[in-house]
Structures are given as structure tokens and as C-alpha cells.
Enzyme design. Structure first.
Site, PDB file in Angstrom:
ATOM      1  N   HIS A  30      46.346  46.232 -21.754  1.00  0.00           N
ATOM      2  CA  HIS A  30      47.750  46.657 -21.770  1.00  0.00           C
ATOM      3  C   HIS A  30      48.387  46.310 -20.425  1.00  0.00           C
ATOM      4  CE1 HIS A  30      46.651  49.621 -25.161  1.00  0.00           C
ATOM      5  NE2 HIS A  30      47.287  48.570 -25.662  1.00  0.00           N
ATOM      6  N   GLU A  45      49.286  48.842 -17.326  1.00  0.00           N
ATOM      7  CA  GLU A  45      48.241  49.731 -16.812  1.00  0.00           C
ATOM      8  C   GLU A  45      47.569  49.089 -15.595  1.00  0.00           C
ATOM      9  OE1 GLU A  45      46.008  50.493 -20.430  1.00  0.00           O
ATOM     10  OE2 GLU A  45      47.792  51.281 -21.431  1.00  0.00           O
ATOM     11  N   ARG A  73      53.846  46.571 -22.453  1.00  0.00           N
ATOM     12  CA  ARG A  73      52.484  46.910 -22.936  1.00  0.00           C
ATOM     13  C   ARG A  73      51.784  45.741 -23.642  1.00  0.00           C
ATOM     14  NH1 ARG A  73      49.550  51.455 -25.320  1.00  0.00           N
ATOM     15  NH2 ARG A  73      48.730  50.966 -27.387  1.00  0.00           N
ATOM     16  N   HIS A  99      41.610  51.370 -19.357  1.00  0.00           N
ATOM     17  CA  HIS A  99      43.029  51.633 -19.633  1.00  0.00           C
ATOM     18  C   HIS A  99      43.535  52.700 -18.657  1.00  0.00           C
ATOM     19  CE1 HIS A  99      43.522  49.812 -23.787  1.00  0.00           C
ATOM     20  NE2 HIS A  99      42.197  49.807 -23.686  1.00  0.00           N
TER      21      HIS A  99
HETATM   22  O1  0X9 Z   1      46.230  53.561 -27.659  1.00  0.00           O
HETATM   23  C1  0X9 Z   1      45.425  52.864 -27.044  1.00  0.00           C
HETATM   24  O2  0X9 Z   1      45.260  51.671 -27.269  1.00  0.00           O
HETATM   25  C2  0X9 Z   1      44.582  53.498 -25.927  1.00  0.00           C
HETATM   26  N1  0X9 Z   1      45.426  54.355 -25.108  1.00  0.00           N
HETATM   27  S1  0X9 Z   1      46.610  53.708 -24.154  1.00  0.00           S
HETATM   28  O3  0X9 Z   1      47.432  54.801 -23.664  1.00  0.00           O
HETATM   29  N2  0X9 Z   1      45.946  53.022 -22.884  1.00  0.00           N
HETATM   30  O4  0X9 Z   1      47.343  52.731 -24.901  1.00  0.00           O
HETATM   31  C3  0X9 Z   1      43.470  54.332 -26.526  1.00  0.00           C
HETATM   32  C4  0X9 Z   1      42.507  53.591 -27.395  1.00  0.00           C
HETATM   33  C5  0X9 Z   1      41.318  54.436 -27.749  1.00  0.00           C
HETATM   34  N3  0X9 Z   1      40.411  53.799 -28.665  1.00  0.00           N
HETATM   35  C6  0X9 Z   1      40.528  53.903 -30.021  1.00  0.00           C
HETATM   36  N4  0X9 Z   1      41.459  54.595 -30.569  1.00  0.00           N
HETATM   37  N5  0X9 Z   1      39.628  53.297 -30.733  1.00  0.00           N
HETATM   38 ZN    ZN Z   2      45.937  51.013 -22.674  1.00  0.00          ZN
END
Ligand code: 0X9
Ligand code: ZN
Ligand code: ZN
Length: 296
Positions: A65, A68, A114, A184
Site C-alpha cells: 500500500h 504506508e 493506497r 503494512h
Molecule cells: O486491508 C488490508 O489490506 C490490510 N490493512 S491496511 O490498513 N494496511 O490496508 C489488512 C490485511 C489483513 N489480511 C487479510 N485480511 N487477509
Molecule cells: Zn496496508
């Protein structure tokens, strides 16, 4: 002088740094071209390890992303750390910036970008969320089919060149890759599969113990509290994510790290927090590596 311990690096700085450490340590570090981004920039990952026969490997990526920024900082930190004892029987594959085009966009045009920067036919909106683009429950939960949304999952699983490059590399190295770590921010968590379902994995207890030890290691340094648990139960359910995909490919130690902070600065983590964040996360990663050395 600028230093990645106390300032964020632009992509130009990061790529020069990658070339430099590969050149300086030719016996230990090699640069592997795994594909190109949508805007045709080469994606390099660094292989770190002493050459000696068949070895187990850990794959780590940063910067999937764009906004980040603390995440690529950690990949740089990780690479420069003296890992000699750990390296004896392990290789590391480190991708310092997964989403290069997006990272550059976040530096030059929109700090809170993002997604990647792929253009979409019949839409004026740009970008696919690369962490919704993997071939696992693709397009089902917390993933949008609308190109203007932040979690747009693409036209199909692995539609994006960046996702394809990483997935293809991991598929080729499946026999050696034993663990997958993806960095992340923000929210201070160590997460493990599944994210697309509330079901528990076969080795849930084991993953939970490892994640628990890792968050304890973090807290021991500066007292920062990180939560741990499955993605679905701890952060939110979502589909097409890299950690669930690697897990289902057979990489049974797959973790997503959400680094500092908990929302005070959010994605705009001050540069003064780069060093302490990297230090505490390094302890967690070392803990995981040592556990794996015992287990594998
Ligand atoms: O939403 C996401 O892609 C991740 N959080 S973020 O705030 N960095 O965007 C979390 C991903 C966690 N993994 C899975 N859900 N499999
Ligand atoms: Zn992320
Ligand atoms: Zn802060």
C-alpha cells in the site's frame, strides 16, 4: 546526511540503496528482477543468504500500500541488520517496495494514495488495491468491483502486473519458502490467516502462540502494545489478500504486520518514530525466525 533511520526515502533513494547494498555485498546479497510495474518500472527483490546448498527461505514484502511509508523503511532496516547467525541456514527474499508506482504517486501527487496506478478501461479512476488482487476468495469480502473505490480488487485475480510478478515468483520458490511476512501500517497488530473467513486454520494454535511471542517481544522494548489474532477477527474480514493466498499455497507461517501507530498520526507517522518502530518490529521478526528454526 540523510539516513533511512530518521527519514523516509523516496523511491529513487530506495532503488539506489538497493543497488548499492547488492554491489557492496556480492557474496551475500543478490538482486532478482521479478517483473515490471504497470508503468513499466522494474521490480527487484533482494535475496540475502550465504550460498550453500538447499536452504529454507523467508519471503518478506513491504509497501504493497503506497501511503504506508513506514513499511519500506522497515524492509531497509531489516536488510542492513546483521543477520549472520540467522543466515547460516536460511535465505531471505525481500521486496522493499511492492507497489512502486503507487509509492511514487504518494510522494509526488497524493500522500494518502493506497492502490497501484493501473488505468482501467471505461473508467476515469485509477488504481487497483493490490492486497485485494490475489487469487483467494477474490472479490468476495471487503473488496469492491468499482474502480473508483479504495479497495477495488481489479478485473480478475492477478490482473495486476505487480501481483502477478510476486505470485509467480512465490509459486516458483514454493518448495523453499517456509514463511511469508508482509508489512503494512497502521494499527499495531500481528495478523495471521484467515482474513476472508472466520474459520480457524489447521495450525491456528501454533500461529497464535508465535504471534503472541512476537507482540511480547515488541512490548519489551518500548512498551508499545500490539494486538494479535486472525485478520478476520482482529482487524476486519477481507478477501484477495496476500497472506491468505500464500497460506493456501502451503506457506503455513504467513503473517501480516500492521506497524505504528494506532491512529494519532496514522499513515503520516513522524520520522522520529521510524527508528523505534523498526527496532521493535525487528525483535518480533527475529522472534518469528528463531521459532521457525526450531519448528522447521
Ligand atoms: O486491508 C488490508 O489490506 C490490510 N490493512 S491496511 O490498513 N494496511 O490496508 C489488512 C490485511 C489483513 N489480511 C487479510 N485480511 N487477509
Ligand atoms: Zn496496508
Ligand atoms: Zn506518534
Amino acid at each position: 546526511a540523510t539516513n533511512y533511520e530518521n527519514s523516509y526515502y523516496s523511491f529513487i533513494q530506495i532503488s539506489a540503496w538497493i543497488a548499492r547494498i547488492a554491489k557492496k555485498n556480492p557474496k551475500l546479497v543478490s538482486r532478482i528482477h521479478i517483473g515490471n510495474t504497470f508503468e513499466n518500472r522494474p521490480m527487484y527483490l533482494l535475496k540475502v543468504g550465504k550460498p550453500s546448498g538447499l536452504k529454507k527461505a523467508i519471503f518478506m514484502d513491504c509497501g504493497i500500500h503506497a501511503r504506508e511509508w513506514i513499511s519500506p523503511s522497515f524492509c531497509q532496516w531489516f536488510l542492513k541488520e546483521n543477520m549472520t547467525d540467522i543466515l547460516d541456514n536460511m535465505n531471505f527474499y525481500v521486496l522493499p517496495v511492492f507497489n512502486i508506482d503507487g509509492y511514487i504517486w504518494s510522494w509526488t501527487q497524493n500522500r494518502l494514495w493506497r492502490k497501484n496506478r493501473s488505468t482501467i478501461s471505461n473508467s476515469s479512476c485509477v488504481g487497483v488495491d493490490l492486497n485485494r488482487n490475489f487469487n483467494v476468495a477474490w472479490g468476495t469480502i471487503d473488496a469492491s468491483k468499482k474502480p473508483c473505490d479504495e479497495t477495488y480488487c481489479g478485473s480478475s485475480a492477478e490482473s495486476e502486473p505487480e501481483t502477478r510478478a510476486v505470485a509467480t515468483f512465490i509459486r516458483k520458490q514454493l518448495s523453499s519458502i517456509k514463511a511469508y511476512l508482509t508489512m503494512h501500517s497502521y494499527s499495531q497488530m500481528i495478523l495471521f490467516p484467515y482474513g476472508y473467513s472466520y474459520e480457524k486454520t489447521m495450525n491456528h494454535e501454533e500461529l497464535n502462540e508465535i504471534a503472541k511471542g512476537a507482540v511480547e517481544a515488541i512490548e519489551s522494548l518500548y512498551g508499545k502494545k500490539y494486538r494479535h489474532g486472525t485478520s478476520a477477527a482482529t482487524i476486519y474480514p477481507s478477501s484477495g489478500c496476500s497472506d491468505d493466498w500464500t497460506y493456501n499455497q502451503g506457506i503455513k507461517y504467513s503473517f501480516t504486520f500492521e506497524l505504528r501507530d494506532k491512529g494519532k498520526h496514522g499513515f503520516l507517522l513522524p520520522e522520529s518514530e521510524i527508528k523505534p518502530t523498526c527496532e521493535e518490529i525487528m525483535l518480533a521478526v527475529k522472534f518469528i525466525i528463531l521459532e521457525l528454526k526450531i519448528l522447521l
